[in-house]
Design a protein around this motif. Structure first.
Motif, PDB file in Angstrom:
ATOM      1  N   TYR A 121     -23.072   6.730 -54.133  1.00 16.38           N
ATOM      2  CA  TYR A 121     -24.035   5.642 -54.009  1.00 16.38           C
ATOM      3  C   TYR A 121     -25.314   6.042 -54.738  1.00 16.38           C
ATOM      4  N   VAL A 122     -26.024   5.059 -55.281  1.00 16.45           N
ATOM      5  CA  VAL A 122     -27.336   5.330 -55.870  1.00 16.45           C
ATOM      6  C   VAL A 122     -28.325   5.674 -54.768  1.00 16.45           C
ATOM      7  N   SER A 123     -28.170   5.037 -53.612  1.00 20.54           N
ATOM      8  CA  SER A 123     -29.054   5.225 -52.462  1.00 20.54           C
ATOM      9  C   SER A 123     -28.185   5.422 -51.219  1.00 20.54           C
ATOM     10  N   PRO A 124     -28.600   6.289 -50.276  1.00 22.94           N
ATOM     11  CA  PRO A 124     -27.750   6.574 -49.106  1.00 22.94           C
ATOM     12  C   PRO A 124     -27.468   5.341 -48.257  1.00 22.94           C
ATOM     13  N   VAL A 125     -26.310   5.366 -47.617  1.00 23.35           N
ATOM     14  CA  VAL A 125     -25.950   4.383 -46.602  1.00 23.35           C
ATOM     15  C   VAL A 125     -25.678   5.163 -45.318  1.00 23.35           C
ATOM     16  N   SER A 126     -25.097   4.514 -44.322  1.00 24.24           N
ATOM     17  CA  SER A 126     -24.794   5.201 -43.063  1.00 24.24           C
ATOM     18  C   SER A 126     -23.289   5.224 -42.827  1.00 24.24           C
ATOM     19  N   VAL A 127     -22.862   6.075 -41.889  1.00 23.64           N
ATOM     20  CA  VAL A 127     -21.441   6.156 -41.545  1.00 23.64           C
ATOM     21  C   VAL A 127     -20.938   4.799 -41.049  1.00 23.64           C
ATOM     22  N   LYS A 128     -21.790   4.055 -40.327  1.00 21.97           N
ATOM     23  CA  LYS A 128     -21.385   2.732 -39.833  1.00 21.97           C
ATOM     24  C   LYS A 128     -21.081   1.784 -40.991  1.00 21.97           C
ATOM     25  N   GLN A 295     -28.180 -12.225 -45.063  1.00 22.92           N
ATOM     26  CA  GLN A 295     -29.025 -13.044 -45.930  1.00 22.92           C
ATOM     27  C   GLN A 295     -28.312 -13.365 -47.252  1.00 22.92           C
ATOM     28  N   LEU A 296     -27.518 -12.429 -47.751  1.00 28.66           N
ATOM     29  CA  LEU A 296     -26.735 -12.702 -48.963  1.00 28.66           C
ATOM     30  C   LEU A 296     -25.781 -13.864 -48.740  1.00 28.66           C
ATOM     31  N   VAL A 297     -25.122 -13.853 -47.593  1.00 24.85           N
ATOM     32  CA  VAL A 297     -24.176 -14.920 -47.287  1.00 24.85           C
ATOM     33  C   VAL A 297     -24.913 -16.251 -47.159  1.00 24.85           C
ATOM     34  N   ASP A 298     -26.092 -16.247 -46.512  1.00 23.82           N
ATOM     35  CA  ASP A 298     -26.894 -17.476 -46.396  1.00 23.82           C
ATOM     36  C   ASP A 298     -27.273 -18.013 -47.773  1.00 23.82           C
ATOM     37  N   LEU A 299     -27.543 -17.096 -48.705  1.00 21.34           N
ATOM     38  CA  LEU A 299     -27.974 -17.503 -50.041  1.00 21.34           C
ATOM     39  C   LEU A 299     -26.883 -18.292 -50.765  1.00 21.34           C
ATOM     40  N   GLY A 300     -25.630 -17.929 -50.537  1.00 26.81           N
ATOM     41  CA  GLY A 300     -24.536 -18.674 -51.143  1.00 26.81           C
ATOM     42  C   GLY A 300     -24.308 -18.369 -52.600  1.00 26.81           C
ATOM     43  N   LEU A 301     -24.763 -17.201 -53.050  1.00 28.59           N
ATOM     44  CA  LEU A 301     -24.578 -16.814 -54.439  1.00 28.59           C
ATOM     45  C   LEU A 301     -23.270 -16.049 -54.569  1.00 28.59           C
ATOM     46  N   PRO A 302     -22.397 -16.365 -55.535  1.00 31.70           N
ATOM     47  CA  PRO A 302     -21.130 -15.644 -55.677  1.00 31.70           C
ATOM     48  C   PRO A 302     -21.350 -14.132 -55.796  1.00 31.70           C
ATOM     49  N   LEU A 303     -20.604 -13.367 -55.013  1.00 33.05           N
ATOM     50  CA  LEU A 303     -20.790 -11.923 -54.945  1.00 33.05           C
ATOM     51  C   LEU A 303     -19.658 -11.156 -55.613  1.00 33.05           C
ATOM     52  N   GLU A 304     -18.990 -11.804 -56.544  1.00 36.04           N
ATOM     53  CA  GLU A 304     -17.805 -11.199 -57.158  1.00 36.04           C
ATOM     54  C   GLU A 304     -18.113  -9.843 -57.784  1.00 36.04           C
ATOM     55  N   SER A 305     -19.278  -9.688 -58.416  1.00 33.23           N
ATOM     56  CA  SER A 305     -19.623  -8.426 -59.086  1.00 33.23           C
ATOM     57  C   SER A 305     -20.936  -7.853 -58.580  1.00 33.23           C
ATOM     58  N   VAL A 306     -21.401  -8.320 -57.424  1.00 31.27           N
ATOM     59  CA  VAL A 306     -22.673  -7.875 -56.865  1.00 31.27           C
ATOM     60  C   VAL A 306     -22.430  -6.759 -55.856  1.00 31.27           C
ATOM     61  N   HIS A 307     -23.191  -5.651 -56.002  1.00 28.69           N
ATOM     62  CA  HIS A 307     -23.045  -4.518 -55.096  1.00 28.69           C
ATOM     63  C   HIS A 307     -24.416  -3.985 -54.683  1.00 28.69           C
ATOM     64  N   PHE A 308     -24.433  -3.364 -53.532  1.00 19.86           N
ATOM     65  CA  PHE A 308     -25.638  -2.683 -53.052  1.00 19.86           C
ATOM     66  C   PHE A 308     -26.061  -1.626 -54.059  1.00 19.86           C
ATOM     67  N   PHE A 309     -27.382  -1.579 -54.344  1.00 22.39           N
ATOM     68  CA  PHE A 309     -27.895  -0.621 -55.322  1.00 22.39           C
ATOM     69  C   PHE A 309     -28.877   0.366 -54.703  1.00 22.39           C
TER      70      PHE A 309
END
Length: 432
Positions: A121-128, A295-309
């Motif tokens: 990952y570019v930035s840490p995430v959590s085990v959850k 919030q991403l889901v509320d936005l309704g923007l296609p997430l086909e190639s969108v990832h957490f950065f």
């Protein structure tokens, strides 16, 4: 009788023409926008409700062979990270043990382990959050922060989690399982870039060891209307207030006159949604990322190639980018493709672009050749940039308008440098 023979086909033809005419009117008339939106709602929901395991998947895979040679696995015909991720859903009898902390030697011994694949990952995430990748197999593990996942390709009873911040190493014991599917990924038609994983300015970083050739792209962009986001973000909330509209120079602001506000900048084509209702004011990385995903889901923007950065815990800004071949797209405006921020217990903010890459167009240009990491660093230093202020380097794609059409964009490969906390293209820094 002869006339009646042609009567039914003629009537059907007329009916088809009338139907097509009405369809064109309905689909092209802005006044019927909401009807069009409702008609395609089911299809759009399928596109936008990508699961967390997709949005929060690692963004880079590095293979270390039996001799210790390392290569970055580039997503061209095969999305290597996705294929590797699929092999992580059948773990049984999962247990975690902390091996070490604050030991660079122990950290790099696992990170550079022969016969392994390291997901980063570019930035840490959590085990959850990683738990989402494993089909809920990690739900009972301690919720440590994680920067990288190391999957041995010759050991079916262990995997490792690494944290760049404190060089923590966690070993996960699992019940013996087949490694066949994991090793099959390495046999797929995947491009490889020679690399090495080492320290830079006191931080672990993947170095590109030889010049890299990447394909430039032309993309047809989706230029979504303001009405779509007004409907998604304002009309969908429980509000009895009517929506007001204010215009000031190049900014149009929609408001429910109570707690919600949506502003569009016509120059940058960036939208900013402000929510002033009370919230849980999350601070732990898991809850922040979970709320951001909603919030991403509320936005309704296609997430086909969108990832957490990236996640900045100081500002609580979560940023996402669109990826091409496993490399992020960078733009001169905005925090990325999408960003969310929790300001306080009474305010959240969502920022996004109205223009997003949608369909790749054949590009006749040849491959772009990018220099090695060492070459980039040395050239920046020779230009007067201070090495200590270079925090990270990433290969990415720069977003450039196509002069032939407003609906086309050129994606140009380049190095991107995190210099003093802001991302800049290597080309722009060298040419200043």
């Amino acid at each position: 009788m002869r006339f009646s023979k042609y009567l039914i086909p003629l009537a059907l033809t007329i009916a088809v023409i009338i139907s097509l005419t009405l369809s064109v009117v309905i689909w092209t008339n802005p006044a019927n926008y909401k009807n069009r939106q409702n008609a395609t709602q089911n299809t759009q929901n399928e596109e936008i409700t990508k699961p967390k395991r997709y949005v929060y998947a690692p963004t880079q895979a590095v293979h270390t062979d039996s001799n210790g040679n390392q290569t970055i696995l580039v997503n061209r015909l095969v999305n290597s990270v996705t294929e590797i991720q699929k092999t992580m859903r059948d773990y049984q009898d999962v247990h975690l043990k902390k091996i070490s902390t604050r030991s660079q030697e122990a950290y790099f011994q696992i990170a550079n382990r022969p016969d392994s694949i390291m997901l980063s990952y570019v930035s840490p995430v959590s085990v959850k959050i990683i738990n989402e990748l494993t089909n809920n197999r990690f739900k009972k593990l301690p919720n440590y922060q994680v920067s990288r996942i190391v999957l041995p390709t010759n050991d079916s009873t262990h995997l490792y989690l690494l944290n760049d911040k404190n060089y923590a190493v966690y070993r996960i014991n699992v019940k013996k399982h087949s490694l066949k599917s994991l090793n099959q990924v390495l046999d797929m038609n995947i491009r490889r870039i020679p690399a090495s994983f080492q320290l830079f300015n006191g931080q672990p970083m993947v170095f590109v060891k030889s010049t890299a050739q990447l394909q430039p792209y032309r993309y047809l962009i989706d230029r979504q209307s303001e009405d779509y986001y007004v409907s998604r973000l304002l009309n969908n909330h429980d509000s009895q207030s009517s929506i007001s509209v204010k215009r000031r120079r190049n900014v149009v602001t929609y408001s429910d006159q109570n707690t919600l506000q949506l502003a569009f900048n016509s120059r940058t084509r960036i939208g900013t949604f402000s929510d002033f209702r009370s919230n849980k004011n999350q601070r732990h990385i898991t809850s922040v990322l979970s709320d951001s995903y909603n919030q991403l889901v509320d936005l309704g923007l296609p997430l086909e190639s969108v990832h957490f950065f990236n996640y900045n815990p100081a500002s609580r800004i979560v940023s996402y980018r669109t990826f091409v071949e496993g490399f992020p797209i960078f733009r001169t405006t905005g925090f990325g493709t999408i960003s969310t921020q929790i300001l306080n217990s009474n305010a959240k903010r969502l920022q996004f672009s109205l223009d997003n890459p949608e369909v790749p167009i054949p590009n006749n240009e040849g491959y772009s050749t990018l220099p090695t990491t060492e070459t980039v660093i040395s050239r920046l230093i020779s230009k007067g940039y201070h090495k200590k202020n270079i925090q990270n380097l990433q290969i990415g794609y720069g977003w450039r308008r196509d002069n032939s059409s407003q609906l086309l964009v050129n994606l140009v490969p380049d190095w991107y440098v995190d210099y003093k906390g802001n991302w800049h293209s290597y080309t722009s820094l060298i040419n200043r």
